[in-house]
Scaffold this motif. Structure first.
Motif, PDB file in Angstrom:
ATOM      1  N   LEU A 122      -3.160  12.557   8.977  1.00  0.00           N
ATOM      2  CA  LEU A 122      -2.635  12.612   7.616  1.00  0.00           C
ATOM      3  C   LEU A 122      -3.722  12.349   6.582  1.00  0.00           C
ATOM      4  O   LEU A 122      -3.707  12.931   5.493  1.00  0.00           O
ATOM      5  CB  LEU A 122      -1.502  11.597   7.458  1.00  0.00           C
ATOM      6  N   GLU A 123      -4.666  11.474   6.906  1.00  0.00           N
ATOM      7  CA  GLU A 123      -5.759  11.219   5.971  1.00  0.00           C
ATOM      8  C   GLU A 123      -6.577  12.489   5.736  1.00  0.00           C
ATOM      9  O   GLU A 123      -6.943  12.814   4.602  1.00  0.00           O
ATOM     10  CB  GLU A 123      -6.660  10.106   6.499  1.00  0.00           C
ATOM     11  N   PHE A 166       0.825  -1.211   0.000  1.00  0.00           N
ATOM     12  CA  PHE A 166       0.000   0.000   0.000  1.00  0.00           C
ATOM     13  C   PHE A 166       0.861   1.264   0.000  1.00  0.00           C
ATOM     14  O   PHE A 166       0.514   2.260  -0.634  1.00  0.00           O
ATOM     15  CB  PHE A 166      -0.927   0.000   1.223  1.00  0.00           C
ATOM     16  N   THR A 167       1.976   1.240   0.731  1.00  0.00           N
ATOM     17  CA  THR A 167       2.810   2.442   0.816  1.00  0.00           C
ATOM     18  C   THR A 167       3.482   2.782  -0.503  1.00  0.00           C
ATOM     19  O   THR A 167       3.932   3.913  -0.702  1.00  0.00           O
ATOM     20  CB  THR A 167       3.893   2.273   1.893  1.00  0.00           C
ATOM     21  N   SER A 168       3.563   1.824  -1.412  1.00  0.00           N
ATOM     22  CA  SER A 168       4.186   2.088  -2.713  1.00  0.00           C
ATOM     23  C   SER A 168       3.173   2.525  -3.762  1.00  0.00           C
ATOM     24  O   SER A 168       3.544   2.807  -4.899  1.00  0.00           O
ATOM     25  CB  SER A 168       4.923   0.840  -3.208  1.00  0.00           C
ATOM     26  N   LEU A 169       1.890   2.587  -3.380  1.00  0.00           N
ATOM     27  CA  LEU A 169       0.845   2.961  -4.326  1.00  0.00           C
ATOM     28  C   LEU A 169       0.606   4.462  -4.298  1.00  0.00           C
ATOM     29  O   LEU A 169       0.891   5.140  -3.312  1.00  0.00           O
ATOM     30  CB  LEU A 169      -0.456   2.229  -3.990  1.00  0.00           C
ATOM     31  N   ASP A 170       0.056   4.972  -5.396  1.00  0.00           N
ATOM     32  CA  ASP A 170      -0.324   6.374  -5.405  1.00  0.00           C
ATOM     33  C   ASP A 170      -1.680   6.533  -4.725  1.00  0.00           C
ATOM     34  O   ASP A 170      -2.363   5.560  -4.392  1.00  0.00           O
ATOM     35  CB  ASP A 170      -0.339   6.943  -6.828  1.00  0.00           C
ATOM     36  N   PHE A 171      -2.073   7.770  -4.517  1.00  0.00           N
ATOM     37  CA  PHE A 171      -3.271   8.052  -3.734  1.00  0.00           C
ATOM     38  C   PHE A 171      -4.549   7.481  -4.353  1.00  0.00           C
ATOM     39  O   PHE A 171      -5.357   6.861  -3.650  1.00  0.00           O
ATOM     40  CB  PHE A 171      -3.393   9.565  -3.532  1.00  0.00           C
ATOM     41  N   PRO A 172      -4.796   7.642  -5.662  1.00  0.00           N
ATOM     42  CA  PRO A 172      -6.021   7.069  -6.230  1.00  0.00           C
ATOM     43  C   PRO A 172      -6.109   5.557  -6.043  1.00  0.00           C
ATOM     44  O   PRO A 172      -7.194   5.019  -5.806  1.00  0.00           O
ATOM     45  CB  PRO A 172      -5.934   7.447  -7.715  1.00  0.00           C
ATOM     46  N   ALA A 173      -4.958   4.850  -6.131  1.00  0.00           N
ATOM     47  CA  ALA A 173      -4.976   3.398  -5.961  1.00  0.00           C
ATOM     48  C   ALA A 173      -5.318   3.012  -4.527  1.00  0.00           C
ATOM     49  O   ALA A 173      -6.040   2.035  -4.287  1.00  0.00           O
ATOM     50  CB  ALA A 173      -3.622   2.812  -6.362  1.00  0.00           C
ATOM     51  N   VAL A 188       0.788   3.909   5.499  1.00  0.00           N
ATOM     52  CA  VAL A 188       0.100   4.068   4.211  1.00  0.00           C
ATOM     53  C   VAL A 188      -0.128   5.542   3.905  1.00  0.00           C
ATOM     54  O   VAL A 188       0.113   6.009   2.785  1.00  0.00           O
ATOM     55  CB  VAL A 188      -1.234   3.295   4.227  1.00  0.00           C
ATOM     56  N   TRP A 189      -0.565   6.306   4.895  1.00  0.00           N
ATOM     57  CA  TRP A 189      -0.867   7.712   4.643  1.00  0.00           C
ATOM     58  C   TRP A 189       0.385   8.567   4.567  1.00  0.00           C
ATOM     59  O   TRP A 189       0.390   9.613   3.909  1.00  0.00           O
ATOM     60  CB  TRP A 189      -1.847   8.230   5.698  1.00  0.00           C
TER      61      TRP A 189
END
Length: 495
Positions: A79-80, A20-27, A47-48
């Motif tokens: 952060l969210e 999850f931490t390697s994904l962009d925000f939309p993903a 993640v955030w």
């Protein structure tokens, strides 16, 4: 026969969090809606942190918000909310018809100095009643009402000039505030009587974050200053622009904090002969000086000549030549010259600012010396620094008297006495492309990536007419402040 196949439930949470931490925000948003387990994993701090770094990779004004939050105080929920607000602001700002979530009106003052502090909660305004007061307005309060933050300790004076510098390492909010007090007879004419310069430390105290101010230094200054921006704060130092005979500019640098009694605390710099009148000055952390006039931007080495505040300038003082000059093309129209405040890169490795002269917007990036020159022995010209980088964006001329508010990557263009304004976002590589995609706006990629000469524009129509084109934008909170034609103030909440 045994079944050795693995299901998603067999993957440990630690591995999924790493994914999850390697994904962009939309993903991240898309995955959290698929099942309860993914939703729970998306609530983790790691993640955030990844989503925030991805979305703010090219936005210094947003990344500084994370740097200002102590690590032990950071939470996934915090952060969210921050990331969601950033996306909401970009989505609203870049839409075909930007619409504020709400608008609040409040009564202003007759003073000539105002400031919207970073974070968008506090608004400062000066008075013009010979009390030298600075009022503060809380935009997060149920009712926006003025409260006196401070007043001139000597009385019978008003604020002529104001500058502030936010302490990026402090949490909650702390900032230094420089105020030049003068009686009204000194405002527009030369006078041998000294003006009063003061520097204050302002903190956000208590559970409700109320602002309080403490005076740090008061000292006399001489000669009149221009109407635009004659003061600049940087660390322990204060830069002041004034004018001598024949309207020749004089730059003085004062150490307002940390100097010992009897040590050299002030320096002076006289720009080169024939220098045209200056409208804006800025002091960099390495004590170099930026000056802006009708037709050029100049960069000067730190001032090195010791100085004791005095109304007389010795004729033997040498004049200095700039180390770098940038001349921008006509038109050189004073009322259309707008300059943004300095924004620093990560760890203050570079300073960024922008200006426009009616037809072109210029963006500047100036590399800073690794060590900040904050002592008497280090006021030497920095060496081995690359030349400042300049990029430009062409602007379509507007009818009537034009004004512009410049943010780090967001601008507002308007004319006086109209209810229409142009909101623009200047492309910042993958961050803007992804935000625009997430907002449902399908622009061609080549219009959004690596093309600083293009901008995403939208038209905003306010339910009031703006007065004198006075707009301010805070990109951290998505709040915009505007003076109405009736000399009221309005704050618009876009996120």
């Amino acid at each position: 026969m045994s079944n050795n196949s693995l299901s998603m439930n067999d993957i440990p949470d630690e591995v999924l969090i790493e994914v999850f931490t390697s994904l962009d925000f939309p993903a991240v948003i898309a995955l959290r809606l698929t099942c309860r387990r993914f939703y729970a994993i998306s609530k983790s701090l790691a993640v955030w942190l990844g989503a925030f770094r991805w979305i703010s990779q090219d936005a210094e004004e947003w990344r500084s918000q994370l740097e200002n939050i102590p690590q032990q105080s950071r939470s996934a929920e915090q952060l969210e909310k921050l990331v969601t607000r950033m996306v909401r602001f970009e989505r609203n700002w870049s839409s075909t018809r930007p619409t504020p979530q709400r608008i609040a009106y409040f009564e202003g003052t007759q003073g000539n100095r105002t400031a919207l502090l970073p974070g968008g909660r506090w608004f400062l305004a000066t008075t013009m009643d010979k009390s030298g007061r600075v009022l503060c307005y809380d935009f997060e309060a149920q009712e926006i009402a003025p409260k006196t933050l401070l007043e001139c300790p000597l009385g019978d004076r008003d604020v002529w000039a104001m500058a502030f510098a936010v302490d990026q390492t402090a949490s909650p909010l702390e900032f230094d505030l420089a105020l030049e007090f003068a009686n009204q007879d000194q405002f527009f004419v030369a006078s041998k009587e000294p003006r009063v310069m003061s520097v204050w430390r302002v903190r956000s105290d208590g559970p409700d974050g109320t602002l309080s101010a403490k005076v740090m230094r008061i000292f006399p200054v001489y000669r009149r200053t221009p109407v635009q921006q004659p003061l600049s704060l940087s660390g322990d130092w204060l830069l002041r622009l004034s004018y001598g005979q024949s309207y020749s500019p004089i730059l003085t640098v004062h150490r307002w904090r940390g100097h010992q009694e009897g040590s050299i605390a002030d320096f002076i710099l006289l720009p080169q002969a024939g220098c045209e009148p200056l409208e804006n000055v800025s002091l960099l952390p390495d004590l170099r000086i930026i000056t802006v006039s009708h037709s050029r931007v100049e960069l000067y080495a730190p001032a090195t000549h010791p100085w004791k505040p005095s109304p007389i300038i010795p004729p033997t003082l040498p004049r200095s030549s700039p180390t770098w000059v940038f001349e921008y093309p006509p038109p050189h129209r004073l009322l259309q010259l707008s300059v943004s405040r300095l924004v620093y890169g990560r760890k203050k490795t570079a300073a960024m600012f922008a200006l426009h002269n009616g037809e072109t917007l210029f963006n500047f990036r100036i590399a800073l010396t690794p060590a900040s020159t904050t002592n008497d022995d280090s006021s030497k010209p920095p060496t081995d620094l690359p030349e400042p980088q300049v990029t430009s964006v062409s602007l379509r001329p507007m009818t009537g008297l034009e004004f512009m508010c410049l943010g780090s990557s967001h601008t507002i263009r308007s004319s006086a006495n109209t209810n229409a304004a142009i909101f623009a976002t200047f492309p910042q590589h993958s961050r803007l492309r992804a935000l625009r995609w997430f907002s449902g706006v399908r622009d061609e990629p080549d219009k959004l990536v690596g093309t600083p000469a293009r901008a995403v524009k939208s038209k905003f129509v306010a339910p009031f007419e703006s007065g004198a084109g006075r707009w301010m934008v805070d990109e951290q909170s998505g709040r915009v402040v505007c003076m109405t034609k009736e000399r009221q103030w309005a704050v618009l909440y876009f996120a």
